[in-house]
Scaffold this motif. Structure first.
Motif, PDB file in Angstrom:
ATOM      1  N   ARG A 180       1.010  -1.146  -0.054  1.00  0.00           N
ATOM      2  CA  ARG A 180      -0.146   0.082  -0.063  1.00  0.00           C
ATOM      3  C   ARG A 180       0.899   1.359  -0.134  1.00  0.00           C
ATOM      4  NH1 ARG A 180      -4.897  -0.910   3.612  1.00  0.00           N
ATOM      5  NH2 ARG A 180      -5.224  -2.327   2.171  1.00  0.00           N
ATOM      6  N   CYS A 181       0.537   2.379  -0.688  1.00  0.00           N
ATOM      7  CA  CYS A 181       1.324   3.370  -0.973  1.00  0.00           C
ATOM      8  C   CYS A 181       0.330   4.641  -0.110  1.00  0.00           C
ATOM      9  CB  CYS A 181       1.483   3.838  -2.112  1.00  0.00           C
ATOM     10  SG  CYS A 181       2.824   5.178  -2.546  1.00  0.00           S
ATOM     11  N   ILE A 182       0.676   4.816   0.988  1.00  0.00           N
ATOM     12  CA  ILE A 182      -0.199   6.064   1.850  1.00  0.00           C
ATOM     13  C   ILE A 182       0.729   7.218   2.040  1.00  0.00           C
ATOM     14  CG2 ILE A 182      -1.209   4.389   2.968  1.00  0.00           C
ATOM     15  CD1 ILE A 182       0.419   4.673   5.201  1.00  0.00           C
ATOM     16  N   PHE A 183       0.118   8.261   2.021  1.00  0.00           N
ATOM     17  CA  PHE A 183       1.058   9.570   2.296  1.00  0.00           C
ATOM     18  C   PHE A 183       0.364  10.239   3.596  1.00  0.00           C
ATOM     19  CE2 PHE A 183       0.977  14.264   1.941  1.00  0.00           C
ATOM     20  CZ  PHE A 183       2.349  14.276   1.878  1.00  0.00           C
ATOM     21  N   LEU A 184       1.219   9.867   4.660  1.00  0.00           N
ATOM     22  CA  LEU A 184       0.693  10.102   6.261  1.00  0.00           C
ATOM     23  C   LEU A 184       1.614  11.373   6.427  1.00  0.00           C
ATOM     24  CD1 LEU A 184      -0.971   9.007   8.371  1.00  0.00           C
ATOM     25  CD2 LEU A 184       1.000   8.042   9.283  1.00  0.00           C
ATOM     26  N   GLN A 185       1.190  12.360   7.357  1.00  0.00           N
ATOM     27  CA  GLN A 185       1.793  13.500   7.795  1.00  0.00           C
ATOM     28  C   GLN A 185       1.634  13.840   9.264  1.00  0.00           C
ATOM     29  OE1 GLN A 185       0.265  16.471   4.525  1.00  0.00           O
ATOM     30  NE2 GLN A 185       2.297  17.205   4.757  1.00  0.00           N
TER      31      GLN A 185
END
Length: 327
Positions: A180-185
Motif C-alpha cells: 500500500r502507498c499511503i501519504f501520512l503527515q
C-alpha cells in the motif's frame, strides 16, 4: 472468511475486495476522469503552443497550469485509480515514493501557477501601461521556472527526506505495510504544508481578484462616461471577461481542494481517525479540478472551441494554420 492480502505473503496489507460490478463502475468513472484530464489539458497545451495568436504572457502561464494538470492525470490519477479500486499498491516502494513526490509537486505547481496568473491579471488591469515592460517573456520564463523549481524541491524533498513523518516515525512504521502507498503527515507537517500550499495562496489570490474587480468596475464606469472611446471600451470588456474566466478557474480550484486541505489539517489531531474512503474521496475531489479546467476553457474561451474544431477536423494536419485568427 479468511483475509485477502495484497501480496502473496501474509505480512503484507490486507486487501479490501469490492464486488465486481462496483469495481467495473469505479474503473469506468475514474477512467473517464483520467482520459478527459489528459486529453483536455493536452489540447490546451498544444493549442497555445501551435497558434501564434495565443502566444501571450497569460497564456504561457496557462500552459504551465495545463501541463501540471496533464501530468497529474497521467502520473498521479492513473496509478491512484488502480490503488483506489484494488486497494493495493503493486508498483514497489521506490515507485511509491516517486508517485507521492510527483503528486505533491504537481499540486504545489498548480497552486503556484494560479497565484502567478492572478499576479499577471493584477498587472494587466492595475498597471496596463507598464504591463508589457513588467511582464516580458524573460519575466514569465523566470516565473514558470520558479513555480516548477519550488514545487520539485517541496515534493521530492518532503517525501525522500521523510519530512512528512518527522516526529511520528514510530506510528508510521506501525501502520505502514507492504502493498500500500499511503501519504501520512504529522500534525506540524500537515499544518505547515496546508497553510503554505493552500490557505496563504488562496487568500492572496482572492485579495488580488477582489481588487481587480473593484478597479475594473471603476475603469468601466469611467469609460462609459466618455465618447469616441469604443476601442478602449472593447479592450476593457475583453480584460474583464478574461479576468472573470480566471476567477472561475481559481474558484473551481479552491472549491475542489478545500475539503481535502481542511481534512488534511484535522486528520493528525484526531488520531488519524478519518475513514480512509472519505479521505480518498476528498483527494479525488481535488483531482477533479484538473479535469474541470479544460471544460472551463471550452465554455468561456472561443479560441479554445475553434482550436478544438480545427484539431478534430484534421485541418491543421493538412495546412499550416498557426497564423489563423481565433478570435
Amino acid at each position: 472468511m479468511e483475509p485477502v492480502f495484497c501480496l502473496e505473503k501474509n505480512i503484507s496489507c490486507v486487501k479490501t475486495v469490492y464486488p465486481l460490478p462496483f469495481r467495473v463502475i469505479l474503473y469506468m468513472v475514474l477512467g473517464v476522469m483520467v482520459i478527459v484530464t489528459v486529453c483536455g489539458n493536452l489540447l490546451v497545451t498544444v493549442s497555445i503552443i501551435y497558434f501564434k495568436q495565443l502566444h501571450t504572457p497569460t497564456n504561457y502561464l496557462l500552459v504551465s497550469l495545463a501541463v501540471s494538470d496533464l501530468f497529474l492525470g497521467l502520473l498521479v490519477m492513473l496509478p491512484n485509480m488502480i490503488q483506489s479500486v484494488e486497494t493495493c499498491w503493486y508498483f514497489g516502494d521506490i515507485l511509491c515514493k516517486v508517485y507521492l513526490s510527483i503528486g505533491v509537486m504537481l499540486c504545489t505547481a498548480s497552486i503556484i501557477n494560479l497565484s502567478l496568473i492572478s499576479i499577471d491579471r493584477y498587472n494587466v488591469v492595475i498597471h496596463p501601461l507598464r504591463y508589457r515592460r513588467k511582464m516580458s517573456g524573460n519575466v514569465i520564463l523566470l516565473m514558470i521556472s520558479f513555480s516548477w523549481g519550488v514545487s520539485g524541491v517541496v515534493g521530492f524533498g518532503m517525501i525522500f527526506f521523510r519530512l512528512n513523518i518527522l516526529g511520528i516515525e514510530d506510528f508510521y512504521n506501525s501502520v505502514a505495510c507492504e502493498g500500500r502507498c499511503i501519504f501520512l503527515q504529522s500534525g506540524m507537517s500537515s499544518t505547515v504544508s496546508s497553510v503554505l500550499s493552500f490557505y496563504i495562496p488562496g487568500i492572496i489570490m482572492i485579495s488580488l481578484y477582489l481588487k481587480i474587480f473593484i478597479v475594473a468596475k471603476r475603469q468601466f464606469l469611467s469609460i462609459q462616461n466618455t465618447t469616441c472611446m469604443a476601442s478602449a471600451r472593447d479592450s476593457n470588456k475583453k480584460q474583464t471577461k478574461a479576468t472573470k474566466t480566471l476567477v472561475v478557474i481559481m474558484g473551481a480550484f479552491l472549491l475542489c481542494w478545500a475539503p481535502f486541505f481542511v481534512c488534511n489539517i484535522i486528520h493528525p489531531f484526531i488520531s488519524y481517525s478519518t475513514p480512509a474512503a472519505l479521505f480518498e474521496t476528498f483527494l479525488w475531489a481535488g483531482y477533479i479540478n484538473s479535469t474541470l479546467n479544460p471544460i472551463i476553457y471550452a465554455f468561456f474561451y472561443t479560441w479554445f472551441r475553434k482550436a478544438f474544431r480545427l484539431f478534430v477536423s484534421g485541418k491543421i494536419f493538412k495546412d499550416d494554420m498557426s497564423n489563423i485568427t481565433l478570435f
